[in-house]
Motif scaffolding. Structure first.
Motif, mmCIF file in Angstrom:
data_model
loop_
_atom_site.group_PDB
_atom_site.id
_atom_site.type_symbol
_atom_site.label_atom_id
_atom_site.label_comp_id
_atom_site.label_asym_id
_atom_site.label_seq_id
_atom_site.Cartn_x
_atom_site.Cartn_y
_atom_site.Cartn_z
ATOM 1 N N PHE A 1 0.887 -1.235 0.043
ATOM 2 C CA PHE A 1 -0.007 0.001 -0.100
ATOM 3 C C PHE A 1 0.918 1.218 0.132
ATOM 4 O O PHE A 1 0.567 1.993 -0.860
ATOM 5 N N LEU B 1 2.312 1.991 -3.328
ATOM 6 C CA LEU B 1 1.296 2.486 -4.345
ATOM 7 C C LEU B 1 0.868 4.106 -4.037
ATOM 8 O O LEU B 1 0.972 4.584 -4.908
ATOM 9 N N ILE B 2 1.001 4.184 -2.766
ATOM 10 C CA ILE B 2 0.812 5.515 -2.409
ATOM 11 C C ILE B 2 1.925 6.519 -2.893
ATOM 12 O O ILE B 2 1.482 7.816 -3.469
ATOM 13 N N LEU C 1 1.484 6.887 -6.816
ATOM 14 C CA LEU C 1 0.524 7.482 -7.102
ATOM 15 C C LEU C 1 0.868 9.133 -6.838
ATOM 16 O O LEU C 1 0.364 10.028 -7.551
ATOM 17 N N LEU C 2 1.313 9.398 -5.608
ATOM 18 C CA LEU C 2 1.591 10.910 -5.378
ATOM 19 C C LEU C 2 2.678 11.435 -6.373
ATOM 20 O O LEU C 2 2.647 12.625 -6.449
ATOM 21 N N PRO D 1 1.953 9.778 -10.629
ATOM 22 C CA PRO D 1 0.803 9.124 -10.861
ATOM 23 C C PRO D 1 0.401 8.502 -12.133
ATOM 24 O O PRO D 1 -0.327 7.652 -12.387
#
Lengths: 321, 298
Positions: free
Chosen positions: B275, B278-279, B282-283, B286
């Motif tokens: 997780f 992933l975050i 994406l930040l 993205p």
């Protein structure tokens, strides 16, 4: 507003009267329904209004459950304070996550929250103060003496859960009818036009995420109360999926629908059990039949009435008008 | 130093299985704009078919072939009987955003229950095609086994086959064209609906291989491939969800990263590690590691 308050008080009174008339199992299921009602309200607010898909509500519930249990056990605080802390910490967590989530949409957000739902409860295994796999106790205590001798523990759960659910629904319905509710719907149906009207859509999305997480956390604490325990096994991916299912079956953008959704979630395993007994199937049938029924309902409802059972009714009304 | 090398090798082996799942997700996303959460269910169903064949014939490779065929058929079937119906009903209103996600989740639940009703919930295992014991180099034994080598080899073979199909054949060209610009492809005489179904079939076959490989060193149950789905998705996002090469690189990066967490930090943090990765992706980026310039953030 005053009418609504009277309505909610009447509803609460009615529920308590019913709670006196039925047997223990039904009372316990009543508490479960109240818990699901809160959890589904959090999805309706997030998905139905602000248009963000979250598969991670189970994780938010875990945050609330652990916050409540840790508060109650370590601070020796009153029970209501533990529930407040559940709301506070899950809202805080939701705000953090919402900051990231506001930049995502559709499948990205769904997948991210899915990863969260898988990852977060497992953290409890790593740190000893979170109790590992067996979890930690969450005991709200016996019902007060003055309610009488016959007042059972389950009825006490039911009272607390129902009171919390009614309060949560009342506040949520007011929020949804306010400026915020309107803005969220606007963002959902046309983000560009909303931005052009001078609304910070990302701020509003973060707000939706925060409130939704607070509701989920509260539901998580109520769940912990009904099973007297917080453990990673209580907040599984299956729970997160069940919540989304319940919200969709009941119409993802209708707040009154959440009660129906919660009812379905509690009733289906029971119906499936009865069916499995009649069919005479083994253990396989009773453990997988509920899933089969729910999935078929879910698929049919997405294909035929994606906006919930109320949709066709509304369309009918509109045609008449 | 030795531990570092071990971690790296195991990471590549784990990552190569993620690569197959993330490729399957990317293939479907490119052609249909749906993240297919049912991919785990399709892979599981095909793996059960593979399990039946492999345990009867006692030949793993026969089971793998059966799983691939079953996966392709299931994939094509899902697109033909399910996705086409779903998209024919142009969904509007608040549920429009949610509908595809919910539909594939519903399908995942449906396949899971059918598998559970048929095979039950107990763990099944498939005889691995190679030894799971660590290799011995000189005096030391490392946890990297012959099975790991075989997994990496199988995945490489499949990736090469896919690359040839996509780059060198007419079918590959029409697959790429219908994913890139469906309307123009249709005007150019490509039957896009049929091409899409073929894409789903390929994705189903690739997912089935991932399921069989995971099962070869683990066990099989109606829930055993859920984690594979989550990690496959994360890998796909690292790669940008659009790029097939990106998703493979993303999967290797994720596999190595998670194995490092597993060996150096703690077992239970592997899940949340995915997780966090992933975050961060994406930040920070993205559009994925393969993005050139500004791409869409669907």
């Amino acid at each position: 507003m005053r009418k609504k308050i009277i309505l909610f008080i009447l509803l609460g009174w009615l529920l308590l009267v019913i709670g006196d008339r039925v047997d223990e199992l039904r009372v316990y299921q009543g508490a479960q329904i109240a818990m699901y009602t809160i959890a589904l309200a959090s999805i309706v607010l997030l998905t139905g209004y602000s248009g963000q898909v979250s598969l991670g509500n189970g994780a938010m519930m875990a945050v609330g459950g652990y916050a409540a249990a840790l508060t109650l056990n370590n601070l020796g605080s009153p029970v209501w304070f533990a529930f407040l802390m559940a709301i506070f910490f899950s809202a805080l967590f939701g705000a953090l996550l919402g900051t990231a989530a506001a930049r995502l949409s559709g499948p990205y957000l769904a997948g991210t929250t899915l990863a969260l739902a898988v990852g977060l409860p497992a953290i409890a295994n790593q740190f000893s103060f979170l109790g590992g796999e067996p979890g930690i106790f969450f005991d709200v205590g016996l019902p007060p003496q003055r309610l009488g001798q016959e007042f059972t523990q389950y009825k006490w759960f039911f009272w607390i859960a129902t009171l919390i659910a009614l309060l949560a629904l009342f506040i949520t319905s007011n929020i949804l009818q306010s400026r915020f509710g309107r803005t969220w719907r606007a963002i959902r149906s046309n983000p560009l036009a909303t931005e052009l009207s001078g609304i910070h859509s990302s701020q509003m999305k973060i707000l939706a995420f925060t409130i939704s997480s607070a509701l989920a956390g509260l539901a998580g604490a109520v769940l912990a109360m009904t099973i007297s325990l917080v453990a990673p096994g209580a907040y599984t991916l299956t729970l997160s999926f069940a919540l989304v299912t319940g919200a969709v079956l009941a119409g993802v953008s209708s707040l009154p629908g959440v009660v129906l959704g919660a009812l379905i979630l509690v009733a289906i395993p029971e119906i499936a059990d009865a069916l499995a007994n009649r069919l005479g199937g083994g253990e396989n049938v009773s453990s997988y039949l509920p899933g089969l029924i729910v999935s078929i309902l879910l698929i049919l409802s997405v294909i035929f009435t994606p906006n919930g059972p109320g949709e066709n009714l509304h369309r009918h009304h509109r045609k008449k008008a | 130093m030795q531990k570092l090398l071990e971690t790296l090798l195991i990471g590549v082996s784990t990552g190569s299985i993620y690569a197959l799942m993330s490729l399957a997700l990317v293939l479907v996303w490119r052609s249909t704009r749906v993240v297919n959460f049912a991919q785990a269910g399709q892979a599981m169903l095909s793996t059960y078919f593979g399990y039946e064949i492999a345990s009867r014939s006692e030949i793993f490779w026969l089971g793998l072939a059966a799983a691939i065929i079953a996966g392709a058929l299931v994939g094509a079937g899902v697109d033909f009987f399910f996705m086409r119906v779903l998209f024919k009903r142009a969904i509007s209103g608040p549920a429009a955003v949610v509908a595809p996600v919910i539909a594939t989740l519903g399908l995942l639940g449906l396949i899971r229950s059918i598998v559970g009703l048929t095979w039950g919930g107990e763990f099944k295992s498939i005889q691995a095609p190679a030894s799971k014991d660590g290799l011995t180099i000189g005096q030391t034994t490392i946890p990297f086994s012959a099975l790991n080598i075989l997994i990496i080899a199988t995945v490489s073979l499949i990736l090469i086959t896919l690359a040839i199909i996509f780059q060198r054949t007419n079918l590959g060209l029409s697959l790429r064209a219908s994913a890139y610009a469906p309307e123009i492809a249709q005007l150019a005489g490509i039957r896009t609906a049929r091409t899409r179904t073929i894409g789903w079939a390929i994705a189903g076959g690739v997912g089935a291989v991932a399921g069989m490989l995971v099962t070869s060193y683990n066990f099989l149950s109606p829930y055993s491939l859920d984690l594979l789905l989550v990690f496959g998705f994360i890998a796909a996002v690292i790669g940008g969800l659009e790029s097939m090469v990106g998703s493979v690189i993303g999967a290797l990066v994720l596999g190595i990263g998670l194995t490092f967490i597993l060996n150096y930090v703690g077992t239970s943090l592997v899940f949340i590690g995915g997780f966090v990765v992933l975050i961060v992706v994406l930040l920070v980026k993205p559009d994925g590691i393969m993005a050139r310039g500004k791409a869409r953030r669907a």
